[in-house]
Design an enzyme around this catalytic site. Structure first.
Site, short mmCIF file in Angstrom:
data_model
loop_
_atom_site.label_atom_id
_atom_site.label_comp_id
_atom_site.label_asym_id
_atom_site.label_seq_id
_atom_site.Cartn_x
_atom_site.Cartn_y
_atom_site.Cartn_z
N CYS A 113 0.87 -1.17 0.00
CA CYS A 113 0.00 0.00 0.00
C CYS A 113 0.91 1.22 0.00
O CYS A 113 2.06 1.14 -0.42
CB CYS A 113 -0.93 -0.02 1.21
SG CYS A 113 -0.09 -0.06 2.80
N HIS A 144 -4.30 1.45 19.36
CA HIS A 144 -3.14 0.96 20.11
C HIS A 144 -3.14 1.63 21.48
O HIS A 144 -3.12 2.86 21.59
CB HIS A 144 -1.86 1.31 19.34
CG HIS A 144 -0.62 0.64 19.87
ND1 HIS A 144 -0.02 1.01 21.05
CD2 HIS A 144 0.13 -0.37 19.37
CE1 HIS A 144 1.06 0.26 21.25
NE2 HIS A 144 1.16 -0.59 20.24
#
Length: 633
Positions: free
Chosen positions: A28, A563
């Site tokens: 990507c 996260h």
């Protein structure tokens, strides 16, 4: 000093366990995405030390190496040259990652993906159908009333047209046009066909036959079937995708739907259907032979096998056996106690899951599904709970075998057919012994499931104390994070704040990898409470083994990383309690993870909740909280 792209690619390749260990590779805007055959052969420590690799993580079966914008494509080109691989898209890599799963797991996942969205419909219909049938047997006069006709229609609708519902859900799972899927499902139960539930009482000469090329097709519908519908729509999706790629755009709108439906229905009625019809015949004859085996052995075998035939959609054919038994002089339906034992055992296993689970969401499905099974409608319990967890399904098979054995040696029989479970009390020849059979089948399955089935800790809820500020905050709002601000907005949709606290710009996060944006654009949250909730409706792509991070896939293929803290991977899971697992579908505001802020502070790490749209480079206009606030001003 400029990065040596070839050297970087060569070093990455050298730590992946050889060319045969690499299934697929794509990239990507910032990451090299790999699907690996055997992760144990990968030297992850060495990979993280390769010059040019800024980080590494695993998500949804992919090994992703963070290399950076403008660099990853050059390393990728060198990687392809070194390995001799051909370029792949992100979609190719996702498909390859999914294909790595063992076949049984993939098949069960497909069934789960197909049935979970339609469970509310079949649970409600199953419960209503069981109650209506029971009332009808208890009060024959009620059967002739308008209310009975109305309730019978409403309760039976989902099962009468189950192939259509399954077809739509299957098309969604396999990425096909859901309306074309609906057409295929409708063709399989069209009114021009003989109803599959009525054909058992007909002579072969009464069933119309179509002569299509070299095929002789019985014009019989597929009411109650599951597997043939899923296979048919899977073929439809493959055909549709192939045609989209090969038909010129100016003809695609007309040619693709026409050819897709025509080809799929032809294959379904000429090949798929006859194969399952043949299977039904053999299973039917096998069942008839088995139940005649002495000392209840055959009955026990059928009590165990019966749920498997439910999964295959073949169980309705047993009406032929029951009708034949009742047609004999002084006929008694000894098949009904066998089916009852099998069904009631699945009820017992499903009820055990409902009692034992610590997941509120699972309990909400398991309790009503078990009630439906107790009335003889087992599809919600089997597809929604037992089969997905497998061990409860097997425990149900064992309970069904023992219960059917008892029913056989006790000479239980019914005076009608089509009614099992608790409703069967209205037609059975010996009610006390029938109750004992129910207790044996359901009790054994319940007890075995309670002992054998262990719930994954990641699937459990972790309740807090009554005075816990976390619960207080959640209870104040019916949908907590819909009250929370939008953190990220792009053309794919919006990402709401998944945690309570002060929002800070990405650049202020105390970690260079997060702050630099190499993992994607986003923000940080300095949390006030240790709770993370779903920021949108989506699917859990991955949960870190240490519980400190969760990846989600959302609308428009958004890939989000949540996260908890900086360097908290070093805590090895202490203080983190994930409430979901990979593959779970979640709704906005649903609890995803609880974490102990004091534990993180004790370990000496910041507890900042990092929220990053990891594929932000896939969208042209990504705006984060600060920019969104300026727009509002």
């Amino acid at each position: 000093m400029a990065l040596d792209y070839r050297r970087c690619a060569q070093e990455i390749f050298s730590h992946l366990g050889g060319r045969e260990n690499i299934i697929s590779a794509a990239h990507c805007a910032t990451r090299l995405r790999l699907v690996i055959a055997d992760n144990s052969k990968v030297d992850k420590k060495e990979l993280e030390d390769v010059e040019g690799v800024k980080g590494m993580f695993e998500s949804n079966g992919q090994l992703q190496l963070i290399i950076g914008t403008g660099t990853v494509n050059k390393v990728y080109d060198e990687f392809l040259d070194i390995t001799g691989m051909t370029a792949a898209t992100k979609a190719d890599v996702k498909a390859a990652a999914a294909a790595r799963q063992p076949l049984p797991k993939r098949l069960i996942k497909v069934l789960g993906d197909v049935f979970v969205p339609i469970l509310p419909a079949i649970v409600a219909s199953g419960l209503m159908m069981g109650l209506v049938e029971a009332i009808g047997k208890a009060s024959p006069a009620f059967v002739n009333s308008d209310w009975y006709s109305f309730l019978d229609m409403v309760s039976g609708a989902a099962f009468a047209y189950l192939p259509v519902i399954i077809a739509i859900s299957t098309a969604r799972v396999f990425g096909g046009n859901i309306f074309l899927g609906a057409v295929v499902g409708l063709c399989m139960i069209h009114s021009n066909l003989i109803n599959a539930w009525a054909v058992s009482g007909m002579k072969a000469s009464q069933i119309p036959v179509w002569h299509l090329l070299c095929f002789h097709v019985k014009a019989v519908g597929y009411q109650g079937h599951v597997i043939p519908v899923i296979i048919a729509v899977w073929i439809m999706c493959m055909v549709e995708k192939w045609l989209h790629k090969h038909v010129p755009e100016m003809l695609d709108l007309f040619v693709t739907p026409l050819c897709t439906v025509l080809f799929t229905t032809f294959i379904t009625f000429t090949i798929i259907g006859p194969i399952f019809s043949t299977a039904e015949t053999y299973i039917l004859h096998g069942a008839q032979l088995l139940i005649t085996v002495g000392h209840g052995i055959g009955a026990a075998a059928m009590g165990a096998i019966y749920p498997v035939t439910v999964v295959m959609g073949l169980h309705h054919m047993y009406n032929v056996i029951e009708a034949g038994m009742l047609a004999e002089k002084n006929g008694l339906n000894i098949w009904m106690p066998i089916a009852t034992a099998a069904n009631f055992a699945q009820f017992g296993a499903c009820l055990a899951v409902a009692v034992k689970t610590k997941s509120h969401k699972r309990r909400e499905i398991a309790f009503p599904s078990s009630l439906s099974a107790s009335l003889g409608i087992t599809e919600p319990a089997i597809f929604g709970v037992n089969l997905r967890l497998m061990k409860p399904f097997v425990c149900g098979m064992i309970g069904g075998a023992v219960g059917a054995w008892f029913g056989s040696i006790s000479h239980l029989g019914a005076k009608a057919y089509g009614v099992t479970g608790i409703s069967g009390l209205l037609t059975i020849n010996h009610i006390p012994l029938y109750l004992v059979e129910l207790a044996i089948a359901g009790g054994i399955a319940f007890a075995l499931t309670m002992v054998i089935w262990k719930e994954d800790p990641a699937e459990q809820d972790h309740p807090k104390g009554e005075e816990d500020v976390l619960d207080a905050l959640v209870e104040e709002k019916e949908e907590p994070n819909k009250e929370m601000p939008v953190l990220i907005r792009c053309e794919a949709g919006e990402v709401h704040a998944p945690a309570y606290g002060q929002i800070i710009p990405r650049e202020e996060i105390k970690d260079e990898t997060f702050a630099s944006g190499v993992l994607g654009d986003g923000v940080g949250i300095e949390p006030e409470v240790g709770l993370v909730v779903a920021p949108f409706d989506g699917e859990i792509a991955n949960v870190a083994e240490t519980g400190h991070a969760i990846g989600l896939e959302g609308p428009g293929d958004m890939e989000l990383l949540i996260h908890i803290g900086v360097d908290t991977v070093k805590m090895k899971g202490k203080g983190f309690h994930p409430l979901v697992k990979e593959g779970d579908h979640v709704t906005v505001g649903q609890k995803l993870l609880e974490f102990d802020r004091d534990e993180i502070a004790k370990a000496g790490f910041p507890d900042t909740v990092v929220v990053l749209l990891t594929n932000s480079d896939d969208y042209e206009d990504v705006k984060c909280y600060g920019d969104l606030q300026k727009e509002e001003e």
